[in-house]
Design a protein around this motif. Structure first.
Motif, PDB file in Angstrom:
ATOM      1  N   GLU A   1     -67.601  70.006  57.066  1.00 33.84           N
ATOM      2  CA  GLU A   1     -66.805  68.859  56.613  1.00 33.84           C
ATOM      3  C   GLU A   1     -65.383  69.316  56.297  1.00 33.84           C
ATOM      4  OE1 GLU A   1     -66.904  65.513  53.020  1.00 33.84           O
ATOM      5  OE2 GLU A   1     -68.711  66.658  53.553  1.00 33.84           O
ATOM      6  N   VAL A   2     -64.365  68.529  56.714  1.00 33.29           N
ATOM      7  CA  VAL A   2     -62.971  68.870  56.469  1.00 33.29           C
ATOM      8  C   VAL A   2     -62.674  68.690  54.981  1.00 33.29           C
ATOM      9  CG1 VAL A   2     -60.561  68.324  56.966  1.00 33.29           C
ATOM     10  CG2 VAL A   2     -62.269  68.216  58.795  1.00 33.29           C
ATOM     11  N   ILE A   3     -62.114  69.754  54.356  1.00 31.78           N
ATOM     12  CA  ILE A   3     -61.792  69.690  52.928  1.00 31.78           C
ATOM     13  C   ILE A   3     -60.291  69.807  52.687  1.00 31.78           C
ATOM     14  CG2 ILE A   3     -64.021  70.609  52.190  1.00 31.78           C
ATOM     15  CD1 ILE A   3     -62.698  73.365  51.956  1.00 31.78           C
TER      16      ILE A   3
ATOM     17  N   ALA B   1     -70.264  75.888  53.983  1.00 29.30           N
ATOM     18  CA  ALA B   1     -71.657  75.667  53.585  1.00 29.30           C
ATOM     19  C   ALA B   1     -71.705  74.441  52.694  1.00 29.30           C
ATOM     20  CB  ALA B   1     -72.222  76.884  52.868  1.00 29.30           C
ATOM     21  N   ASP B   2     -72.912  73.913  52.493  1.00 34.08           N
ATOM     22  CA  ASP B   2     -73.077  72.777  51.597  1.00 34.08           C
ATOM     23  C   ASP B   2     -72.795  73.202  50.162  1.00 34.08           C
ATOM     24  OD1 ASP B   2     -73.955  71.687  53.927  1.00 34.08           O
ATOM     25  OD2 ASP B   2     -75.995  71.246  53.244  1.00 34.08           O
ATOM     26  N   GLY B   3     -72.243  72.272  49.379  1.00 34.76           N
ATOM     27  CA  GLY B   3     -71.982  72.602  47.986  1.00 34.76           C
ATOM     28  C   GLY B   3     -71.239  71.498  47.265  1.00 34.76           C
ATOM     29  N   VAL B   4     -70.791  71.840  46.055  1.00 37.65           N
ATOM     30  CA  VAL B   4     -70.059  70.899  45.204  1.00 37.65           C
ATOM     31  C   VAL B   4     -68.675  71.471  44.918  1.00 37.65           C
ATOM     32  CG1 VAL B   4     -70.010  69.693  42.992  1.00 37.65           C
ATOM     33  CG2 VAL B   4     -72.201  70.103  44.141  1.00 37.65           C
ATOM     34  N   VAL B   5     -67.642  70.664  45.104  1.00 36.95           N
ATOM     35  CA  VAL B   5     -66.268  71.089  44.849  1.00 36.95           C
ATOM     36  C   VAL B   5     -66.072  71.221  43.341  1.00 36.95           C
ATOM     37  CG1 VAL B   5     -63.828  70.516  45.106  1.00 36.95           C
ATOM     38  CG2 VAL B   5     -65.440  69.965  46.941  1.00 36.95           C
ATOM     39  N   THR B   6     -65.729  72.417  42.893  1.00 38.87           N
ATOM     40  CA  THR B   6     -65.518  72.646  41.449  1.00 38.87           C
ATOM     41  C   THR B   6     -64.044  72.693  41.084  1.00 38.87           C
ATOM     42  OG1 THR B   6     -65.676  75.048  41.790  1.00 38.87           O
ATOM     43  CG2 THR B   6     -67.705  73.882  41.199  1.00 38.87           C
ATOM     44  N   ASP B   7     -63.162  72.851  42.083  1.00 35.90           N
ATOM     45  CA  ASP B   7     -61.724  72.844  41.816  1.00 35.90           C
ATOM     46  C   ASP B   7     -60.998  72.389  43.077  1.00 35.90           C
ATOM     47  OD1 ASP B   7     -59.314  73.199  40.453  1.00 35.90           O
ATOM     48  OD2 ASP B   7     -59.106  75.264  41.157  1.00 35.90           O
ATOM     49  N   ALA B   8     -60.063  71.497  42.915  1.00 38.44           N
ATOM     50  CA  ALA B   8     -59.272  71.009  44.050  1.00 38.44           C
ATOM     51  C   ALA B   8     -57.913  70.603  43.512  1.00 38.44           C
ATOM     52  CB  ALA B   8     -59.961  69.819  44.725  1.00 38.44           C
ATOM     53  N   GLY B   9     -56.939  71.522  43.630  1.00 43.18           N
ATOM     54  CA  GLY B   9     -55.612  71.231  43.121  1.00 43.18           C
ATOM     55  C   GLY B   9     -54.709  72.439  43.264  1.00 43.18           C
ATOM     56  N   TYR B  10     -53.536  72.340  42.672  1.00 42.56           N
ATOM     57  CA  TYR B  10     -52.558  73.419  42.790  1.00 42.56           C
ATOM     58  C   TYR B  10     -52.891  74.529  41.799  1.00 42.56           C
ATOM     59  CZ  TYR B  10     -48.167  75.881  43.410  1.00 42.56           C
ATOM     60  OH  TYR B  10     -47.229  76.845  43.690  1.00 42.56           O
ATOM     61  N   ASN B  11     -52.799  75.776  42.264  1.00 42.54           N
ATOM     62  CA  ASN B  11     -53.063  76.950  41.446  1.00 42.54           C
ATOM     63  C   ASN B  11     -51.782  77.760  41.306  1.00 42.54           C
ATOM     64  OD1 ASN B  11     -53.864  80.161  41.859  1.00 42.54           O
ATOM     65  ND2 ASN B  11     -55.003  79.145  40.225  1.00 42.54           N
TER      66      ASN B  11
ATOM     67  N   ASP C   1     -68.784  75.428  44.915  1.00 40.13           N
ATOM     68  CA  ASP C   1     -69.973  76.116  44.418  1.00 40.13           C
ATOM     69  C   ASP C   1     -71.155  75.702  45.296  1.00 40.13           C
ATOM     70  OD1 ASP C   1     -72.009  77.309  43.054  1.00 40.13           O
ATOM     71  OD2 ASP C   1     -71.786  76.145  41.209  1.00 40.13           O
ATOM     72  N   HIS C   2     -71.747  76.678  45.971  1.00 45.16           N
ATOM     73  CA  HIS C   2     -72.843  76.384  46.907  1.00 45.16           C
ATOM     74  C   HIS C   2     -74.219  76.585  46.280  1.00 45.16           C
ATOM     75  CE1 HIS C   2     -69.822  76.274  50.078  1.00 45.16           C
ATOM     76  NE2 HIS C   2     -69.348  77.416  49.597  1.00 45.16           N
ATOM     77  N   GLY C   3     -74.244  77.057  45.036  1.00 43.55           N
ATOM     78  CA  GLY C   3     -75.532  77.358  44.426  1.00 43.55           C
ATOM     79  C   GLY C   3     -76.051  78.706  44.903  1.00 43.55           C
TER      80      GLY C   3
ATOM     81  N   LYS D   1     -62.485  67.130  43.204  1.00 42.76           N
ATOM     82  CA  LYS D   1     -63.391  67.802  42.294  1.00 42.76           C
ATOM     83  C   LYS D   1     -64.647  66.961  42.057  1.00 42.76           C
ATOM     84  CE  LYS D   1     -63.519  70.133  37.793  1.00 42.76           C
ATOM     85  NZ  LYS D   1     -62.745  70.508  36.593  1.00 42.76           N
ATOM     86  N   GLY D   2     -65.807  67.603  42.125  1.00 38.08           N
ATOM     87  CA  GLY D   2     -67.074  66.910  41.925  1.00 38.08           C
ATOM     88  C   GLY D   2     -67.691  66.380  43.207  1.00 38.08           C
TER      89      GLY D   2
END
Length: 323
Positions: A266-268, A218-228, A239-241, A258-259
């Motif tokens: 869309e490929v993430i 879904a459409d949204g904003v990436v709030t985290d992208a990294g190693y956990n 976060d899609h709201g 992130k951001g």
């Protein structure tokens, strides 16, 4: 002609003319007046016990008219209250459910107004109490109408943002899986692949070759992208709201940052086996209001009814998860 009175005087043995002294005359007048006043007072007191004065009759008529008007207004207020309750019900259970919005709690509505006690019986209310009671109820209804109007304005905004809402709801599978061959483990209690004990699995596992593209659902904003370090390995959270959030774990490589604003499809990133994983797969979670929910109910955009029915059965199979 005025009568002249005489009396027999025993000393003179003659009839003498009777002359009444002024003092006696005045006393007689005062006695008559006093007797008249007392008699009139008694008559008035007795009369008022059984007969109303014109002013009292007029006041009673006005009071009765006020009570009749109050009864009519009370009936109209009751009707308005029923209509308002119906609006509140439609607001919470119909309009807001269409847009998947939380109902407005009664406490929020009551915060905007002051509760009033039950109105006393009409027969026991005075004129001031009647006016006060009517005013209180009308004020309460006015506050309710104003608050409900604000709620409907919010719903109108939801209508205008309906397209954005639909775009923000996860609605496709994160991995291309038209043949439904990639579902490896579903949502719920599953066997942990490492500890071999039943454990809650908060998402779906899509088994796929390493490097398979992973799509934003879904459409949204990436709030985290990294190693956990908590077990998800390379992960992306979007976060899609509207209370929706999705998580994609165990990626081989992350493409999003992130951001970043992403669109559905869309490929993430790409399927991998990083973190606590026993094989290449995409661990996918859907959160609503901060709580994990079963992602299987959010694939209605890219599946036919038959495929969706088959997917439900696959996801409900109790087996071992990949993470």
């Amino acid at each position: 002609m005025k009568k002249i009175k005489y009396y027999f005087d025993t000393h003179t043995l003659r009839y003498e003319k009777l002359i009444t002294p002024l003092r006696v005359k005045l006393l007689r007048v005062f006695a008559f007046i006093a007797t008249a006043i007392v008699t009139a007072g008694l008559i008035v007191i007795i009369a008022f016990q059984y007969i109303d004065s014109p002013k009292t009759i007029m006041l009673k008529q006005q009071n009765e008219a006020l009570r009749n008007n109050y009864a009519m207004i009370q009936q109209r207020v009751s009707t308005l209250q029923q209509q308002m309750n119906e609006l509140l019900n439609r607001d919470n259970n119909v309009y807001r459910s269409i847009f998947e919005s939380s109902p407005v709690p009664d406490s929020a509505r009551m915060k905007a107004m002051e509760k009033v006690k039950e109105v006393q019986l009409v027969s026991g209310l005075g004129e001031n109490e009647l006016l006060s009671s009517i005013g209180s109820q009308l004020n309460r209804l006015t506050l309710l109408v104003n608050y409900q109007n604000k709620s409907f304005n919010d719903i109108e905004t939801m209508v205008k943002n309906k397209q954005k809402l639909l775009a923000a709801i996860p609605a496709i599978q994160p991995v291309s899986d038209r043949n439904l061959t990639h579902i490896a483990s579903g949502f719920g209690i599953r066997i942990d692949p490492v500890y071999k004990v039943p454990k809650f699995h908060a998402g779906l596992d899509f088994a796929a070759p390493s490097g398979t593209p992973i799509y934003a659902t879904a459409d949204g904003v990436v709030t985290d992208a990294g190693y956990n370090a908590g077990g998800y390995g390379n992960r992306v959270i979007i976060d899609h709201g509207y209370g929706y959030e999705t998580l994609y774990g165990h990626m081989y490589r992350i493409k999003a940052h992130k951001g970043q604003h992403v669109k559905r499809g869309e490929v993430i990133g790409y399927v991998g086996s990083t973190g606590k994983s026993t094989g290449p797969h995409c661990h996918y979670e859907v959160h609503r209001g901060g709580t994990p929910v079963d992602p299987v109910y959010y694939f209605y955009n890219d599946l036919t009814p038959e495929q969706y029915d088959r997917l439900l059965k696959l996801a409900q199979t109790a087996n071992q998860s990949f993470d």
